[in-house]
Enzyme design. Structure first.
Site, PDB file in Angstrom:
ATOM      1  N   ARG A   1       2.986  -1.469  -5.823  1.00 42.55           N
ATOM      2  CA  ARG A   1       3.231  -0.204  -6.514  1.00 42.55           C
ATOM      3  C   ARG A   1       4.594   0.418  -6.205  1.00 42.55           C
ATOM      4  O   ARG A   1       5.280   0.899  -7.087  1.00 42.55           O
ATOM      5  CB  ARG A   1       2.122   0.787  -6.121  1.00 42.55           C
ATOM      6  CG  ARG A   1       2.125   2.068  -6.918  1.00 42.55           C
ATOM      7  CD  ARG A   1       1.140   3.092  -6.335  1.00 42.55           C
ATOM      8  NE  ARG A   1      -0.112   2.536  -5.919  1.00 42.55           N
ATOM      9  CZ  ARG A   1      -1.222   2.523  -6.653  1.00 42.55           C
ATOM     10  NH1 ARG A   1      -1.234   3.080  -7.845  1.00 42.55           N
ATOM     11  NH2 ARG A   1      -2.327   1.983  -6.185  1.00 42.55           N
TER      12      ARG A   1
ATOM     13  N   GLY B   1       0.753  -1.247   0.000  1.00 41.75           N
ATOM     14  CA  GLY B   1       0.000   0.000   0.000  1.00 41.75           C
ATOM     15  C   GLY B   1       0.778   1.289   0.000  1.00 41.75           C
ATOM     16  O   GLY B   1       0.192   2.354  -0.199  1.00 41.75           O
TER      17      GLY B   1
ATOM     18  N   GLU C   1       4.047  -6.635   1.832  1.00 34.56           N
ATOM     19  CA  GLU C   1       3.504  -7.069   0.529  1.00 34.56           C
ATOM     20  C   GLU C   1       3.396  -5.890  -0.429  1.00 34.56           C
ATOM     21  O   GLU C   1       2.304  -5.570  -0.913  1.00 34.56           O
ATOM     22  CB  GLU C   1       2.068  -7.578   0.725  1.00 34.56           C
ATOM     23  CG  GLU C   1       1.883  -8.963   1.206  1.00 34.56           C
ATOM     24  CD  GLU C   1       0.395  -9.242   1.483  1.00 34.56           C
ATOM     25  OE1 GLU C   1      -0.488  -8.476   1.042  1.00 34.56           O
ATOM     26  OE2 GLU C   1       0.135 -10.228   2.159  1.00 34.56           O
ATOM     27  N   PRO C   2       4.474  -5.211  -0.732  1.00 34.85           N
ATOM     28  CA  PRO C   2       4.344  -4.041  -1.589  1.00 34.85           C
ATOM     29  C   PRO C   2       4.216  -4.401  -3.067  1.00 34.85           C
ATOM     30  O   PRO C   2       4.823  -5.382  -3.521  1.00 34.85           O
ATOM     31  CB  PRO C   2       5.664  -3.294  -1.347  1.00 34.85           C
ATOM     32  CG  PRO C   2       6.640  -4.364  -0.997  1.00 34.85           C
ATOM     33  CD  PRO C   2       5.862  -5.456  -0.311  1.00 34.85           C
TER      34      PRO C   2
ATOM     35  N   CYS D   1     -13.160   4.031 -28.953  1.00 32.24           N
ATOM     36  CA  CYS D   1     -14.442   4.704 -29.124  1.00 32.24           C
ATOM     37  C   CYS D   1     -15.157   4.905 -27.784  1.00 32.24           C
ATOM     38  O   CYS D   1     -16.192   4.285 -27.520  1.00 32.24           O
ATOM     39  CB  CYS D   1     -15.313   3.903 -30.069  1.00 32.24           C
ATOM     40  SG  CYS D   1     -14.474   3.644 -31.615  1.00 32.24           S
ATOM     41  N   GLU D   2     -14.591   5.693 -26.920  1.00 30.03           N
ATOM     42  CA  GLU D   2     -15.190   6.016 -25.622  1.00 30.03           C
ATOM     43  C   GLU D   2     -14.671   7.377 -25.216  1.00 30.03           C
ATOM     44  O   GLU D   2     -13.458   7.623 -25.329  1.00 30.03           O
ATOM     45  CB  GLU D   2     -14.697   5.059 -24.523  1.00 30.03           C
ATOM     46  CG  GLU D   2     -15.014   3.634 -24.737  1.00 30.03           C
ATOM     47  CD  GLU D   2     -15.849   3.047 -23.608  1.00 30.03           C
ATOM     48  OE1 GLU D   2     -16.343   3.808 -22.748  1.00 30.03           O
ATOM     49  OE2 GLU D   2     -16.010   1.839 -23.614  1.00 30.03           O
TER      50      GLU D   2
ATOM     51  N   TYR E   1      -9.769   5.517 -12.473  1.00 30.51           N
ATOM     52  CA  TYR E   1      -9.679   6.233 -11.185  1.00 30.51           C
ATOM     53  C   TYR E   1      -9.465   7.733 -11.362  1.00 30.51           C
ATOM     54  O   TYR E   1      -9.158   8.426 -10.382  1.00 30.51           O
ATOM     55  CB  TYR E   1      -8.476   5.726 -10.365  1.00 30.51           C
ATOM     56  CG  TYR E   1      -8.323   4.234 -10.285  1.00 30.51           C
ATOM     57  CD1 TYR E   1      -9.239   3.447  -9.578  1.00 30.51           C
ATOM     58  CD2 TYR E   1      -7.249   3.600 -10.883  1.00 30.51           C
ATOM     59  CE1 TYR E   1      -9.069   2.071  -9.499  1.00 30.51           C
ATOM     60  CE2 TYR E   1      -7.075   2.222 -10.808  1.00 30.51           C
ATOM     61  CZ  TYR E   1      -7.991   1.466 -10.117  1.00 30.51           C
ATOM     62  OH  TYR E   1      -7.821   0.101 -10.029  1.00 30.51           O
TER      63      TYR E   1
ATOM     64  N   TYR F   1       0.251  -1.580 -12.180  1.00 23.68           N
ATOM     65  CA  TYR F   1      -1.153  -1.606 -12.595  1.00 23.68           C
ATOM     66  C   TYR F   1      -1.327  -0.972 -13.976  1.00 23.68           C
ATOM     67  O   TYR F   1      -2.360  -0.376 -14.273  1.00 23.68           O
ATOM     68  CB  TYR F   1      -2.052  -0.928 -11.543  1.00 23.68           C
ATOM     69  CG  TYR F   1      -1.847  -1.506 -10.155  1.00 23.68           C
ATOM     70  CD1 TYR F   1      -2.276  -2.795  -9.862  1.00 23.68           C
ATOM     71  CD2 TYR F   1      -1.179  -0.805  -9.157  1.00 23.68           C
ATOM     72  CE1 TYR F   1      -2.065  -3.361  -8.603  1.00 23.68           C
ATOM     73  CE2 TYR F   1      -0.952  -1.361  -7.901  1.00 23.68           C
ATOM     74  CZ  TYR F   1      -1.394  -2.625  -7.638  1.00 23.68           C
ATOM     75  OH  TYR F   1      -1.180  -3.184  -6.398  1.00 23.68           O
TER      76      TYR F   1
END
Ligand code: LLP
Length: 429
Positions: A289, A249, A286-287, A356-357, A329, A384
């Site tokens: 990122r 985290g 548990e990293p 197309c969005e 996000y 990610y």
């Protein structure tokens, strides 16, 4: 204030952005775009920053890093970490298979996740993982049955939901009462007592994970205190906890965030555990990122510039299928022109992909001096990024390369169009 994060492994040299000693423009020429580019040095330095806190000067180990590979599971990246001594945090049988294929060892794997299937439990038990991080009584019951049917004992830890606010994006906070994750704080002791009755489960640990992209240390200390209280209470009921898994985290700087330095962060938590009298616990981090996020970027080429009445669009060959984070996000990724000496005039653009969005954007209101054919680097994309990419609009996923000094290694080929529908079948004639 600079909107570009402080980077290791990527820099401007002679007005050209480089990955270590290689110009990004040369990578684009050789491998095409969009391409994810990783720096081996940045990966290694981030890992070693954890190790600096995890290993004492006399060589004794205080804690171990179990890389949360959901952040980036390319085999070459896993192999770099495995060689440095990392364990892994997995959330599927697929991730377990990747660890083993990359030279990692099962006895350093913790298996997290809220919905493990029977077949995943079987695969993990057969491989001999270090620990299952469990999140509910039904999951515990299932694991007990599966382990019994194989005639083995599963080593387990329960994931506590400590109900602390990590002060991060709601989609990536996981340790609040309303989240689907973990066992409610007030139910933890009773759940451990139930686990202690299960003949094919052996309690070895306790874990928690409160969220991701956390840039302050105080939510961790709050969570830690709550978990240490539980360890003490469990001990009083005769249940011994051998390891404490603090979760992942720790945030990174995407622009002007100022998370604590990795070594300081890890030292603060480890010292806190020792100061509270729990120095003999085995500790796991548990990293995800913080190990890979700023060690990667997404290299893309400008297809068109499309001026408009209210917005100017810079249309590039990467899209939301390559990097989902902005669309999902509203995440900010710094974006730079690979060639910093363009004579083009400076304009404000929204950087968008060909999908197309309207949600297909990578950056908004960015000042750039660019022309069609120029390359852009979307920074802080190592975590990610590729792992959340998709084939939406039948777009093959990007190539991935790792730079090591002056060398570039292709670590994943660009997907071919044929491969995208190779598993599809027509109806019988
Ligand atoms: N351990 C567990 C149990 C987790 O659920 C996660 C991340 C980690 C460790 C690693 O957390 P990290 O150190 O990477 O923050 N896709 C989102 C992030 C989702 C994180 C999910 N869990 C994003 O792009 O921001």
């Amino acid at each position: 204030m600079s909107l570009i994060p402080h980077l290791n492994g990527f820099s401007l040299k002679n007005k050209l952005w480089h990955a270590e000693d290689v110009a990004l423009s040369d990578i684009a020429k050789q491998f095409g775009t969009p391409t994810y580019v990783y720096s081996k040095k940045a990966l290694t330095d981030a890992f070693n920053a954890y190790e600096a806190a995890c290993v004492r000067s006399n060589g004794a180990r205080r804690a171990r890093v179990h890389y949360a590979m959901k952040a980036n599971s390319n085999l070459a990246i896993l192999n770099v970490f495995a060689k440095l001594g990392a364990g892994f945090d997995i959330v599927s049988a697929g991730e377990l298979a990747r660890v083993l294929a990359a030279g990692g060892s099962a006895d350093k794997v913790v298996f997290s996740g809220v919905g493990k299937s029977k077949s995943e439990m079987i695969a993990a038990l057969k491989a001999g993982v270090k620990c299952f991080n469990l999140e509910s009584i039904p999951e515990l019951t299932r694991l007990n049955e599966v382990a019994g049917s194989l005639g083995v004992k599963a080593k387990i830890s329960l994931r506590v939901n400590p109900d602390v606010d990590p002060k991060t994006h709601p989609y990536i906070s996981t340790g609040l009462k309303g989240n689907k994750f973990g066992i409610a704080y007030d139910d933890v002791i009773a759940t451990y007592q139930a686990a202690a009755q299960m003949p094919f489960c052996e309690i070895i640990g306790i874990d928690c994970h409160i969220g991701s992209q956390i840039t302050e240390i105080s939510p961790y200390l709050d969570a830690l205190d709550r978990v240490l209280d539980l360890i003490k209470a469990l001990d009083a009921t005769g249940i011994k906890i051998h390891h404490l898994d603090i979760g992942g985290g720790l945030g990174i700087s995407y622009t002007n965030e100022t998370p604590p330095a990795i070594t300081d962060f890890a030292n603060t938590l480890l010292n806190h555990i020792e100061d509270k009298g729990f120095g003999d616990l085995e500790v796991l981090f548990e990293p995800g990122r913080s190990l890979v996020g700023n060690a990667g970027l997404l290299l893309t080429t400008i297809e068109y510039l499309k001026p408009g009445e209210t917005k100017n669009f810079c249309i590039v060959d990467a899209a939301m299928n390559d990097l989902m984070r902005p669309a999902m996000y509203e995440a900010y990724h710094a974006i730079v022109a690979v060639n910093d000496q363009s004579s083009a005039s400076s304009m404000t653009y929204d950087i968008v992909g060909p999908i197309c969005e309207s949600g297909d954007w990578l950056g908004r209101d960015r000042q750039l001096k660019v022309e069609p054919g120029d390359q852009l680097a979307i920074l802080s994309a190592g975590a990610y990024g590729f792992t959340m990419s998709s084939n939406y609009n039948t777009r093959g996923r990007a190539a991935e390369v790792m730079v090591d000094g002056g060398k570039v290694h292709l670590i994943r080929e660009r997907e071919t169009i044929e491969s995208l529908f190779a598993n599809e079948k027509l109806l019988p004639a």
